[in-house]
Motif scaffolding. Structure first.
Motif, mmCIF file in Angstrom:
data_model
loop_
_atom_site.group_PDB
_atom_site.id
_atom_site.type_symbol
_atom_site.label_atom_id
_atom_site.label_comp_id
_atom_site.label_asym_id
_atom_site.label_seq_id
_atom_site.Cartn_x
_atom_site.Cartn_y
_atom_site.Cartn_z
ATOM 1 N N ALA A 133 0.832 -1.207 0.000
ATOM 2 C CA ALA A 133 0.000 0.000 0.000
ATOM 3 C C ALA A 133 0.865 1.254 0.000
ATOM 4 O O ALA A 133 0.578 2.218 -0.725
ATOM 5 N N LEU A 134 1.929 1.255 0.789
ATOM 6 C CA LEU A 134 2.822 2.414 0.835
ATOM 7 C C LEU A 134 3.537 2.601 -0.498
ATOM 8 O O LEU A 134 3.654 3.726 -0.995
ATOM 9 N N ALA A 135 4.005 1.524 -1.093
ATOM 10 C CA ALA A 135 4.689 1.623 -2.386
ATOM 11 C C ALA A 135 3.746 2.204 -3.442
ATOM 12 O O ALA A 135 4.144 3.066 -4.237
ATOM 13 N N GLU A 136 2.505 1.774 -3.418
ATOM 14 C CA GLU A 136 1.525 2.307 -4.361
ATOM 15 C C GLU A 136 1.243 3.784 -4.078
ATOM 16 O O GLU A 136 1.208 4.609 -4.991
ATOM 17 N N GLU A 137 1.081 4.112 -2.821
ATOM 18 C CA GLU A 137 0.792 5.494 -2.417
ATOM 19 C C GLU A 137 1.914 6.450 -2.810
ATOM 20 O O GLU A 137 1.671 7.583 -3.229
ATOM 21 N N THR A 138 3.156 6.017 -2.674
ATOM 22 C CA THR A 138 4.306 6.887 -2.973
ATOM 23 C C THR A 138 4.719 6.823 -4.442
ATOM 24 O O THR A 138 5.596 7.580 -4.859
ATOM 25 N N GLY A 139 4.139 5.907 -5.213
ATOM 26 C CA GLY A 139 4.441 5.826 -6.633
ATOM 27 C C GLY A 139 5.794 5.220 -6.961
ATOM 28 O O GLY A 139 6.332 5.443 -8.037
ATOM 29 N N VAL A 140 6.331 4.436 -6.063
ATOM 30 C CA VAL A 140 7.646 3.825 -6.273
ATOM 31 C C VAL A 140 7.580 2.811 -7.421
ATOM 32 O O VAL A 140 6.688 1.962 -7.455
ATOM 33 N N THR A 141 8.543 2.918 -8.342
ATOM 34 C CA THR A 141 8.595 1.990 -9.480
ATOM 35 C C THR A 141 9.862 1.153 -9.508
ATOM 36 O O THR A 141 9.994 0.269 -10.350
ATOM 37 N N TYR A 142 10.821 1.440 -8.641
ATOM 38 C CA TYR A 142 12.029 0.616 -8.621
ATOM 39 C C TYR A 142 11.721 -0.735 -7.967
ATOM 40 O O TYR A 142 10.655 -0.922 -7.377
ATOM 41 N N GLU A 143 12.651 -1.669 -8.096
ATOM 42 C CA GLU A 143 12.439 -3.019 -7.577
ATOM 43 C C GLU A 143 12.246 -3.015 -6.063
ATOM 44 O O GLU A 143 12.992 -2.353 -5.343
ATOM 45 N N LEU A 144 11.267 -3.782 -5.612
ATOM 46 C CA LEU A 144 11.010 -3.918 -4.182
ATOM 47 C C LEU A 144 11.045 -5.388 -3.799
ATOM 48 O O LEU A 144 10.359 -6.212 -4.408
ATOM 49 N N VAL A 145 11.859 -5.684 -2.792
ATOM 50 C CA VAL A 145 11.987 -7.040 -2.270
ATOM 51 C C VAL A 145 11.738 -7.015 -0.768
ATOM 52 O O VAL A 145 11.608 -5.941 -0.179
ATOM 53 N N THR A 146 11.674 -8.183 -0.160
ATOM 54 C CA THR A 146 11.397 -8.248 1.274
ATOM 55 C C THR A 146 12.520 -8.927 2.041
ATOM 56 O O THR A 146 13.208 -9.805 1.531
ATOM 57 N N ASP A 147 12.670 -8.500 3.269
ATOM 58 C CA ASP A 147 13.608 -9.076 4.239
ATOM 59 C C ASP A 147 12.794 -9.292 5.513
ATOM 60 O O ASP A 147 12.853 -8.512 6.452
ATOM 61 N N ASP A 148 11.993 -10.346 5.498
ATOM 62 C CA ASP A 148 10.990 -10.561 6.546
ATOM 63 C C ASP A 148 11.552 -10.666 7.952
ATOM 64 O O ASP A 148 10.922 -10.214 8.903
ATOM 65 N N ASP A 149 12.728 -11.248 8.094
ATOM 66 C CA ASP A 149 13.277 -11.433 9.439
ATOM 67 C C ASP A 149 14.437 -10.487 9.760
ATOM 68 O O ASP A 149 15.031 -10.571 10.828
ATOM 69 N N GLY A 150 14.761 -9.596 8.836
ATOM 70 C CA GLY A 150 15.837 -8.629 9.071
ATOM 71 C C GLY A 150 17.236 -9.205 8.927
ATOM 72 O O GLY A 150 18.217 -8.509 9.182
ATOM 73 N N SER A 151 17.354 -10.440 8.477
ATOM 74 C CA SER A 151 18.679 -11.072 8.401
ATOM 75 C C SER A 151 19.577 -10.418 7.346
ATOM 76 O O SER A 151 20.786 -10.303 7.548
ATOM 77 N N TYR A 152 18.990 -9.976 6.236
ATOM 78 C CA TYR A 152 19.826 -9.330 5.228
ATOM 79 C C TYR A 152 20.269 -7.943 5.688
ATOM 80 O O TYR A 152 21.401 -7.538 5.444
ATOM 81 N N PHE A 153 19.394 -7.256 6.385
ATOM 82 C CA PHE A 153 19.748 -5.962 6.982
ATOM 83 C C PHE A 153 20.965 -6.127 7.891
ATOM 84 O O PHE A 153 21.916 -5.336 7.834
ATOM 85 N N ARG A 154 20.952 -7.151 8.713
ATOM 86 C CA ARG A 154 22.097 -7.412 9.607
ATOM 87 C C ARG A 154 23.330 -7.828 8.810
ATOM 88 O O ARG A 154 24.448 -7.435 9.126
#
Length: 176
Positions: free
Chosen positions: A113-134
């Protein structure tokens, strides 16, 4: 408004505590962000599921072109504020720099919903558990990682950036 000001003050204090400079006066709308030269850390390998489509992005696919990896979440006030700026710079530099937004530990429905609201068109992926962030040594939200064409993290930035700041950082660290 008061909640946003309180959040800015809190992040400023956290930034100062982490070596990001001094906290601004309460009347100042911005705070100093934290930047870290990495000394050439390789981008950790991972396969991250796309937020709005089937399939996944392998970080190996980021080789050959400079990349901006921005960690964000719908629960992060600063992330929400900077997303239109990232989209603006993405539209300007898409041929030269690859942009990837990594939704961190978030509701997929709220993130979409946020991506749609802000009009973002670049690639979006998920890091559900935050492991890639770490794995990339993220230090706060939002965190933006600048990766050269060889897959080396050349700079990490914790905190929000404006379009102008992002362009300057891209020029300085990715020579684009």
């Amino acid at each position: 408004m008061r909640r946003a000001a309180l959040a800015l003050a809190l992040v400023a204090l956290l930034g100062a505590a982490c070596g990001g400079g001094t906290a601004p006066a309460a009347s100042e709308p911005q705070f100093e962000t934290i930047g870290t030269l990495t000394g050439g850390d390789p981008l950790p390998a991972a396969t991250l599921p796309y937020l709005d489509a089937e399939g996944a992005l392998s970080t190996d696919a980021l080789m050959g072109k400079p990349a901006i990896i921005n960690f964000w979440a719908s629960w992060c006030v600063f992330c929400v504020e900077e997303m239109p700026d990232f989209e603006s710079v993405h539209r300007e530099l898409a041929d030269e720099v690859r942009f990837v937004g990594v939704d961190r530990e978030d509701s997929h429905d709220k993130a979409r919903a946020l991506a749609e609201e802000t009009g973002v068109t670049y690639e979006l992926v998920t890091d559900d558990d935050g492991s890639y962030f770490r794995a990339v040594k993220g230090r706060g939200m939002p965190t933006t990682v600048f990766v050269d064409a060889e897959g080396v993290i050349v700079y990490r930035h914790a905190g929000p950036v404006t379009a102008e700041q992002l362009r300057d950082l891209i020029t300085e660290y990715l020579a684009v």
